[in-house]
Scaffold this active site. Structure first.
Site, PDB file in Angstrom:
ATOM      1  N   HIS A 192      46.495  52.009  35.848  1.00  0.00           N
ATOM      2  CA  HIS A 192      47.605  52.130  34.923  1.00  0.00           C
ATOM      3  C   HIS A 192      48.831  52.586  35.691  1.00  0.00           C
ATOM      4  O   HIS A 192      48.716  53.391  36.609  1.00  0.00           O
ATOM      5  CB  HIS A 192      47.274  53.140  33.809  1.00  0.00           C
ATOM      6  CG  HIS A 192      48.171  52.999  32.627  1.00  0.00           C
ATOM      7  ND1 HIS A 192      49.384  53.629  32.555  1.00  0.00           N
ATOM      8  CD2 HIS A 192      48.033  52.269  31.494  1.00  0.00           C
ATOM      9  CE1 HIS A 192      49.961  53.298  31.407  1.00  0.00           C
ATOM     10  NE2 HIS A 192      49.169  52.471  30.751  1.00  0.00           N
ATOM     11  N   GLU A 237      42.671  49.023  27.602  1.00  0.00           N
ATOM     12  CA  GLU A 237      42.158  47.678  27.376  1.00  0.00           C
ATOM     13  C   GLU A 237      40.645  47.592  27.551  1.00  0.00           C
ATOM     14  O   GLU A 237      40.001  46.739  26.951  1.00  0.00           O
ATOM     15  CB  GLU A 237      42.818  46.676  28.338  1.00  0.00           C
ATOM     16  CG  GLU A 237      44.322  46.697  28.347  1.00  0.00           C
ATOM     17  CD  GLU A 237      44.921  46.405  26.993  1.00  0.00           C
ATOM     18  OE1 GLU A 237      44.189  45.979  26.099  1.00  0.00           O
ATOM     19  OE2 GLU A 237      46.131  46.632  26.837  1.00  0.00           O
TER      20      GLU A 237
HETATM   21  C1  LIG Z   1      48.007  48.056  35.177  1.00  0.00           C
HETATM   22  C2  LIG Z   1      48.498  47.723  36.589  1.00  0.00           C
HETATM   23  C3  LIG Z   1      49.398  46.481  36.487  1.00  0.00           C
HETATM   24  C4  LIG Z   1      49.304  48.899  37.128  1.00  0.00           C
HETATM   25  O1  LIG Z   1      49.850  48.486  38.314  1.00  0.00           O
HETATM   26  P1  LIG Z   1      50.710  49.419  39.325  1.00  0.00           P
HETATM   27  O2  LIG Z   1      51.016  50.733  38.750  1.00  0.00           O
HETATM   28  O3  LIG Z   1      51.837  48.599  39.756  1.00  0.00           O
HETATM   29  O4  LIG Z   1      49.722  49.704  40.446  1.00  0.00           O
HETATM   30  P2  LIG Z   1      49.650  48.841  41.729  1.00  0.00           P
HETATM   31  O5  LIG Z   1      49.437  47.413  41.342  1.00  0.00           O
HETATM   32  O6  LIG Z   1      50.830  49.187  42.588  1.00  0.00           O
HETATM   33  O7  LIG Z   1      48.331  49.398  42.363  1.00  0.00           O
HETATM   34  C5  LIG Z   1      48.251  50.430  43.307  1.00  0.00           C
HETATM   35  C6  LIG Z   1      47.054  50.132  44.177  1.00  0.00           C
HETATM   36  O8  LIG Z   1      45.874  50.167  43.361  1.00  0.00           O
HETATM   37  C7  LIG Z   1      45.248  48.886  43.350  1.00  0.00           C
HETATM   38  N1  LIG Z   1      44.862  48.585  41.978  1.00  0.00           N
HETATM   39  C8  LIG Z   1      45.527  48.879  40.833  1.00  0.00           C
HETATM   40  N2  LIG Z   1      44.837  48.450  39.768  1.00  0.00           N
HETATM   41  C9  LIG Z   1      43.718  47.883  40.255  1.00  0.00           C
HETATM   42  C10 LIG Z   1      42.642  47.253  39.649  1.00  0.00           C
HETATM   43  N3  LIG Z   1      42.549  47.129  38.317  1.00  0.00           N
HETATM   44  N4  LIG Z   1      41.658  46.762  40.418  1.00  0.00           N
HETATM   45  C11 LIG Z   1      41.724  46.884  41.762  1.00  0.00           C
HETATM   46  N5  LIG Z   1      42.745  47.482  42.418  1.00  0.00           N
HETATM   47  C12 LIG Z   1      43.724  47.964  41.659  1.00  0.00           C
HETATM   48  C13 LIG Z   1      46.324  47.897  43.814  1.00  0.00           C
HETATM   49  O9  LIG Z   1      45.739  46.774  44.432  1.00  0.00           O
HETATM   50  C14 LIG Z   1      47.097  48.744  44.802  1.00  0.00           C
HETATM   51  O10 LIG Z   1      46.363  48.805  45.995  1.00  0.00           O
HETATM   52  P3  LIG Z   1      47.132  48.840  47.411  1.00  0.00           P
HETATM   53  O11 LIG Z   1      47.814  50.174  47.431  1.00  0.00           O
HETATM   54  O12 LIG Z   1      46.028  48.689  48.396  1.00  0.00           O
HETATM   55  O13 LIG Z   1      48.101  47.696  47.407  1.00  0.00           O
HETATM   56  C15 LIG Z   1      47.309  47.451  37.521  1.00  0.00           C
HETATM   57  O14 LIG Z   1      46.505  48.606  37.623  1.00  0.00           O
HETATM   58  C16 LIG Z   1      46.471  46.250  37.081  1.00  0.00           C
HETATM   59  O15 LIG Z   1      46.846  45.112  37.375  1.00  0.00           O
HETATM   60  N6  LIG Z   1      45.328  46.486  36.373  1.00  0.00           N
HETATM   61  C17 LIG Z   1      44.492  45.414  35.904  1.00  0.00           C
HETATM   62  C18 LIG Z   1      45.093  44.770  34.678  1.00  0.00           C
HETATM   63  C19 LIG Z   1      44.993  45.654  33.443  1.00  0.00           C
HETATM   64  O16 LIG Z   1      43.953  46.236  33.166  1.00  0.00           O
HETATM   65  N7  LIG Z   1      46.105  45.722  32.673  1.00  0.00           N
HETATM   66  C20 LIG Z   1      46.176  46.482  31.421  1.00  0.00           C
HETATM   67  C21 LIG Z   1      47.160  47.596  31.548  1.00  0.00           C
HETATM   68  S1  LIG Z   1      47.122  48.657  30.132  1.00  0.00           S
END
Ligand SMILES: CC(C)(COP(=O)(O)OP(=O)(O)OC[C@H]1O[C@@H](n2cnc3c(N)ncnc32)[C@H](O)[C@@H]1OP(=O)(O)O)[C@@H](O)C(=O)NCCC(=O)NCCS
Length: 359
Positions: A252, A307
């Protein structure tokens, strides 16, 4: 200063909700979410989000009456739905239909009655689109039922069980608002141009559709179906991580600990269906995937988000994945409208800068 994705940038000051990612707490207008949703209907909580106070006892009937009135879709909206092709994804149908939504109350400046109209219409639009897609005729609202129970009725034409109403109600109330998420931001940006509430909600719906925001619960179902049995959790997840894929339902932008909504929904799921194999798989998957993510993404603090258990609740009440994002949108409509109206109280158009890095 440039910050990709506006991460950690405060874009708005709000009275509507506070989300504390470090402690894992969510408050609706200063009230902890567990307390705010307890023993209150969706309609009562929506009023609280829009007005900042709870309904007085003598106001309840009139307010729920307004909700009931706006459940009936205007004729031009019913006609538009009938014209949409069956293969159109539900979110596209919902966005298209909401963008055409208007009645005489929309000739005025945005206000609470318009928020009620859009929020009350959404379940009827979703149910009509869904039923049409499956060759079924739309069902008129049941005036004896509240917003949540009527939503299930409109979808199925069957009087819903109380446990199903409670489960869906918990989900809708827990997801009606969550600070400056992408779709709410889109709604505020749109209304900040002094556009109208319908346009703000239409922008929000377009933003909600993406898998990184509202599209995640069906991704959770896909993940759990791919895993199928507890023995496969590790191999399926490791394979995805090796390919650089995100694990749906985890992580998140704000929470660095368990998402409080996921904790409350988990409790509701366990109440709903003790010993359901699919639910048992979800609980075990949560445990193992959290450990795997801690191992493979150390320091990122990745836990289940709302979710993950939303998918479990929807599955338990037998709503198919194609309805997940539309149902989430029907809940979040309350937050979109609350934020759009708040934006107009002290409006400045959103117009950030871009940094040119081309040749
Ligand atoms: C929700 C989300 C978009 C938040 O993204 P964010 O705050 O931008 O976090 P980041 O994408 O920068 O992630 C930080 C790190 O954690 C990792 N990470 C974050 N969520 C992850 C996940 N669900 N699975 C695997 N790795 C994940 C990223 O790859 C990144 O790794 P890195 O530092 O090696 O590049 C992201 O966690 C995600 O895509 N989750 C899956 C989709 C989801 O469940 N969405 C519903 C949200 S309520």
């Amino acid at each position: 200063m440039f910050q990709k994705g506006l991460k950690n940038i405060v874009a708005v000051q709000t009275h509507i909700a506070s989300v504390d990612g470090d402690s894992g707490t969510l408050q609706y207008r200063g009230v902890p979410v567990a307390q705010a949703i307890h023993s209150r209907s969706f309609e009562e909580l929506a009023f609280f989000m829009w007005e900042g106070r709870f309904l007085a006892r003598d106001e309840l009937e009139q307010f729920t009456g307004q909700f009931n009135y706006h459940r009936e879709l205007p004729e031009h909206i019913q006609q538009l739905i009938r014209l949409l092709p069956a293969e159109l994804p539900l979110m596209d149908g919902l966005r298209t239909t909401i963008s055409a939504y208007s009645t005489d109350i929309f000739n005025r400046l945005p206000g609470r009655e318009q928020a009620i109209a859009l929020t009350a219409a959404m379940p009827a639009i979703i149910a009509s689109l869904y039923r049409q897609k499956h060759g079924l005729r739309p069902i008129p609202s049941n005036t004896d039922l509240g917003h949540t129970a009527n939503f299930l009725w409109l979808l199925t034409g069957i009087l819903p069980k109380q446990v199903h109403i409670d489960a869906l109600g918990t989900y809708l109330k827990l997801t009606m608002e969550h600070g400056m998420n992408a779709s709410t931001f889109a709604a505020r940006v749109t209304i900040s141009t002094e556009s109208d509430l319908t346009a703000a909600v239409t922008s929000a719906l377009g933003t909600m559709k993406g898998p990184l925001h509202g599209g995640a619960p069906s991704g959770v179902i896909d993940l759990l179906e791919e895993i199928a049995v507890p023995d496969h959790i590790r191999s399926v997840v490791l394979n995805k991580l090796q390919q650089g894929a995100k694990i749906m339902g985890f992580g998140h932008r704000i929470y660095r600990t368990a998402d409080p909504r996921s904790v409350l929904l988990r409790e509701k799921c366990l109440e709903l269906q003790a010993h359901d194999p699919w639910l048992d798989l979800a609980v075990q998957a949560e445990e193992e995937i959290t450990e795997l993510l801690a191992e493979h993404k150390p320091g990122r603090q990745l836990h289940t988000n709302v979710e993950f258990y939303a998918a479990a609740v929807m599955r338990a009440i037998q709503l198919p994945p194609e309805l997940f994002t539309p149902v989430f949108s029907a809940a979040r409509s309350v937050g979109w409208c609350a934020h759009a109206l708040e934006q107009l109280e002290d409006n400045v158009i959103f117009r950030p800068q871009s940094e040119y890095i081309g040749s």
